[in-house]
Design an enzyme around this catalytic site. Structure first.
Site, PDB file in Angstrom:
ATOM      1  CG  ASP A  29      -2.002   1.005   1.065  1.00  0.00           C
ATOM      2  OD1 ASP A  29      -3.335   0.624   1.027  1.00  0.00           O
ATOM      3  OD2 ASP A  29      -1.832   2.422   1.246  1.00  0.00           O
ATOM      4  CB  ILE A  30       1.288   4.133  -2.284  1.00  0.00           C
ATOM      5  CG1 ILE A  30       2.391   5.036  -2.913  1.00  0.00           C
ATOM      6  CG2 ILE A  30      -0.030   4.909  -2.133  1.00  0.00           C
ATOM      7  CD1 ILE A  30       3.435   4.053  -3.237  1.00  0.00           C
ATOM      8  CG  HIS A  93      -8.381  -3.355  -2.257  1.00  0.00           C
ATOM      9  ND1 HIS A  93      -9.268  -2.405  -2.919  1.00  0.00           N
ATOM     10  CD2 HIS A  93      -8.229  -2.567  -0.919  1.00  0.00           C
ATOM     11  CE1 HIS A  93      -9.595  -1.280  -2.195  1.00  0.00           C
ATOM     12  NE2 HIS A  93      -9.045  -1.371  -1.207  1.00  0.00           N
ATOM     13  CG  HIS A  95      -6.805  -2.750   3.278  1.00  0.00           C
ATOM     14  ND1 HIS A  95      -5.897  -1.763   3.118  1.00  0.00           N
ATOM     15  CD2 HIS A  95      -7.800  -2.625   2.936  1.00  0.00           C
ATOM     16  CE1 HIS A  95      -6.515  -0.965   2.386  1.00  0.00           C
ATOM     17  NE2 HIS A  95      -7.827  -1.323   2.427  1.00  0.00           N
TER      18      HIS A  95
END
Ligand code: 5GP
Length: 130
Positions: A29-30, A93, A95
């Site tokens: 994750d950015i 998505h 996490h």
């Protein structure tokens, strides 16, 4: 229009890639909640995770497990928190977040600002533990 994650799958946008197969991709994750925070996505774009076919969803979770165990080996933590939100990016998505307490899963917290070098270092360590 293709989601930002489909553009990552297509290679149009870079990512810190951890693992992939024909159907799924895992990358950092950015804007992570913790070092090692990663996302697992289906390459085929679907917004809502519960619209994914049973068999594919099961395979996605098995893929996420493999990635999650590698993150757990890499980042000191009690366990890997697993969650699905999907309010920001309309491409399903999962996490995967290294956690030590329930508060580490608080998405309203300020995200970490990691440098490209830090993200790359985390990525390569996770890949080595796959
Ligand atoms: P959600 O849709 O589950 O609410 O949140 C989307 C997540 O995707 C956020 O944690 C956000 O930091 C991450 N994200 C959004 N855009 C990008 C991107 O371009 N690259 C990466 N690696 N992560 C992203």
């Amino acid at each position: 229009m293709a989601s930002i994650f489909s553009r990552i799958v297509a290679g149009e946008i870079p990512c810190y890639r951890i693992a992939e197969n024909n159907d799924f991709l895992a990358f950092l994750d950015i804007n992570p909640l913790a070092k090692g925070h990663a996302l697992v996505i289906p390459k085929k774009e679907t917004d809502y995770i519960f619209n994914i076919e049973d068999e594919e969803l099961a395979a996605m979770m098995v893929f996420a497990k493999k990635v999650g165990l590698a993150i757990e080996k890499t980042i000191p933590c009690k366990r890997i928190g697993v969650t699905v939100i999907g309010l920001e990016v309309p491409h399903a998505h999962i996490h995967l977040i290294p956690i030590n307490s329930i508060f580490d899963m608080d998405f309203s917290k300020t995200k970490l600002a990691l440098s490209p070098e830090e993200l790359e270092e985390i990525r390569s360590k996770i890949v080595a533990n796959l």
